[in-house]
Design a protein around this motif. Structure first.
Motif, short mmCIF file in Angstrom:
data_model
loop_
_atom_site.label_atom_id
_atom_site.label_comp_id
_atom_site.label_asym_id
_atom_site.label_seq_id
_atom_site.Cartn_x
_atom_site.Cartn_y
_atom_site.Cartn_z
N GLN A 207 50.40 17.80 64.94
CA GLN A 207 50.13 16.59 65.69
C GLN A 207 48.63 16.37 65.69
OE1 GLN A 207 51.65 16.72 69.62
NE2 GLN A 207 52.19 14.57 69.60
N LEU A 208 48.24 15.21 65.17
CA LEU A 208 46.83 14.89 65.12
C LEU A 208 46.43 14.10 66.35
CD1 LEU A 208 46.58 13.75 61.40
CD2 LEU A 208 45.97 15.95 62.35
N SER A 209 45.36 14.52 66.96
CA SER A 209 44.87 13.76 68.10
C SER A 209 43.72 12.89 67.61
CB SER A 209 44.40 14.71 69.21
OG SER A 209 43.37 15.53 68.73
N LYS A 210 43.99 11.62 67.56
CA LYS A 210 42.98 10.68 67.10
C LYS A 210 42.38 9.98 68.30
CE LYS A 210 44.95 9.60 62.61
NZ LYS A 210 45.43 8.54 61.74
N LYS A 211 41.11 9.73 68.19
CA LYS A 211 40.44 8.97 69.22
C LYS A 211 40.79 7.50 68.98
CE LYS A 211 35.90 7.83 70.97
NZ LYS A 211 34.46 7.96 70.78
N THR B 192 40.16 5.07 63.19
CA THR B 192 41.14 4.01 63.32
C THR B 192 40.77 3.16 64.52
OG1 THR B 192 42.87 5.40 62.39
CG2 THR B 192 43.58 3.46 63.59
N ILE B 193 40.79 1.84 64.33
CA ILE B 193 40.45 0.93 65.41
C ILE B 193 41.62 -0.02 65.62
CG2 ILE B 193 38.94 -0.97 66.09
CD1 ILE B 193 36.68 0.38 64.71
N GLU C 29 27.30 -0.53 66.29
CA GLU C 29 28.04 0.07 67.40
C GLU C 29 29.29 0.81 66.91
OE1 GLU C 29 27.42 0.22 70.68
OE2 GLU C 29 25.51 -0.83 70.51
N LEU C 30 29.97 0.24 65.92
CA LEU C 30 31.14 0.92 65.37
C LEU C 30 30.75 2.23 64.70
CD1 LEU C 30 33.23 -2.02 63.90
CD2 LEU C 30 33.72 -0.66 65.93
N ARG C 31 29.63 2.23 64.00
CA ARG C 31 29.16 3.48 63.39
C ARG C 31 28.88 4.54 64.45
NH1 ARG C 31 25.34 0.89 59.16
NH2 ARG C 31 26.69 0.92 57.36
N SER C 32 28.21 4.15 65.52
CA SER C 32 27.85 5.13 66.55
C SER C 32 29.08 5.65 67.30
CB SER C 32 26.84 4.53 67.52
OG SER C 32 27.42 3.47 68.25
N VAL C 33 30.07 4.79 67.52
CA VAL C 33 31.27 5.22 68.25
C VAL C 33 32.12 6.15 67.39
CG1 VAL C 33 33.45 4.38 69.19
CG2 VAL C 33 31.34 3.23 69.77
N LEU C 34 32.18 5.89 66.09
CA LEU C 34 33.08 6.65 65.21
C LEU C 34 32.35 7.65 64.31
CD1 LEU C 34 35.36 3.66 64.23
CD2 LEU C 34 35.87 5.47 65.86
N LYS C 35 31.17 8.08 64.68
CA LYS C 35 30.41 8.97 63.79
C LYS C 35 31.03 10.36 63.68
CE LYS C 35 27.26 10.17 67.49
NZ LYS C 35 25.95 9.99 68.03
N GLN D 279 36.35 -7.30 57.63
CA GLN D 279 35.36 -7.00 56.59
C GLN D 279 34.35 -5.98 57.06
OE1 GLN D 279 33.74 -10.82 55.51
NE2 GLN D 279 35.16 -11.06 53.81
N THR D 280 33.98 -6.05 58.33
CA THR D 280 33.07 -5.04 58.88
C THR D 280 33.72 -3.67 58.84
OG1 THR D 280 32.14 -6.73 60.34
CG2 THR D 280 31.70 -4.43 60.89
N GLY D 281 35.01 -3.60 59.19
CA GLY D 281 35.73 -2.33 59.13
C GLY D 281 35.88 -1.82 57.71
N ALA D 282 36.11 -2.72 56.76
CA ALA D 282 36.24 -2.31 55.36
C ALA D 282 34.91 -1.79 54.83
CB ALA D 282 36.73 -3.48 54.51
N LYS D 283 33.83 -2.38 55.26
CA LYS D 283 32.50 -1.93 54.82
C LYS D 283 32.21 -0.52 55.32
CE LYS D 283 29.22 -4.93 55.40
NZ LYS D 283 28.14 -5.73 56.01
N LEU D 284 32.69 -0.21 56.53
CA LEU D 284 32.47 1.11 57.12
C LEU D 284 33.58 2.10 56.78
CD1 LEU D 284 31.28 -0.01 60.65
CD2 LEU D 284 29.87 0.76 58.75
N ASN D 285 34.57 1.67 55.98
CA ASN D 285 35.70 2.50 55.59
C ASN D 285 36.50 2.96 56.82
OD1 ASN D 285 37.42 3.64 53.76
ND2 ASN D 285 36.24 5.50 53.51
N ILE D 286 36.82 2.00 57.66
CA ILE D 286 37.56 2.26 58.89
C ILE D 286 38.93 1.61 58.76
CG2 ILE D 286 37.66 1.82 61.37
CD1 ILE D 286 34.61 1.64 61.35
#
Length: 130
Positions: free
Chosen positions: A53-57, A96-97, A84-90, A115-122
């Motif tokens: 079981q993976l615990s994802k934030k 996953t958002i 902000e997305l980079r800092s939260v998910l570093k 597109q912002t998520g695709a750029k950050l590979n999220i």
């Protein structure tokens, strides 16, 4: 004139009503099967000896009808969304958002966020209501 009677008896089975009965049974089962599970895809999933079981934030990105951005109820500026997305998910291995966008916004606003998520590979998942 002599009439002959048949001395042999031939057994007959009347099957004319069986067609009607089979038709009604088929119709009944078709209707019941569509009413019981209208939108269900049945799959036979493989079984594993051990499960992990993976615990994802879970991070929620919300955009309201006035194009204000919120990350987990914290308001952020639209220009700072990527930073902000980079800092939260570093520290997250598989980010996953959950994206929650107001239904009155244009599709282009959703595409900009994706597109912002695709750029950050999220990986982004869009939340909907029932």
């Amino acid at each position: 004139m002599k009439f002959r009677r048949k001395t042999k008896f031939a057994a007959e089975v009347a099957t004319s009503s069986l067609n009607d009965i089979m038709f009604f049974l088929l119709l009944f089962f078709l209707i019941i099967s569509t009413v019981a599970n209208p939108n269900v895809i049945k799959l036979l999933l493989p079984k594993a000896a051990s499960s992990q079981q993976l615990s994802k934030k879970q991070v929620t990105l919300s955009v309201d009808d006035q194009k204000r951005y919120f990350i987990d109820k914290t308001p952020i500026a639209a220009e700072n969304l990527e930073m902000e997305l980079r800092s939260v998910l570093k520290d997250v291995a598989e980010p996953t958002i959950v994206v929650r966008v107001d239904k009155t916004l244009a599709v282009q606003d959703l595409v900009d966020v994706l597109q912002t998520g695709a750029k950050l590979n999220i990986k982004m998942v869009m939340a909907t209501s029932k």
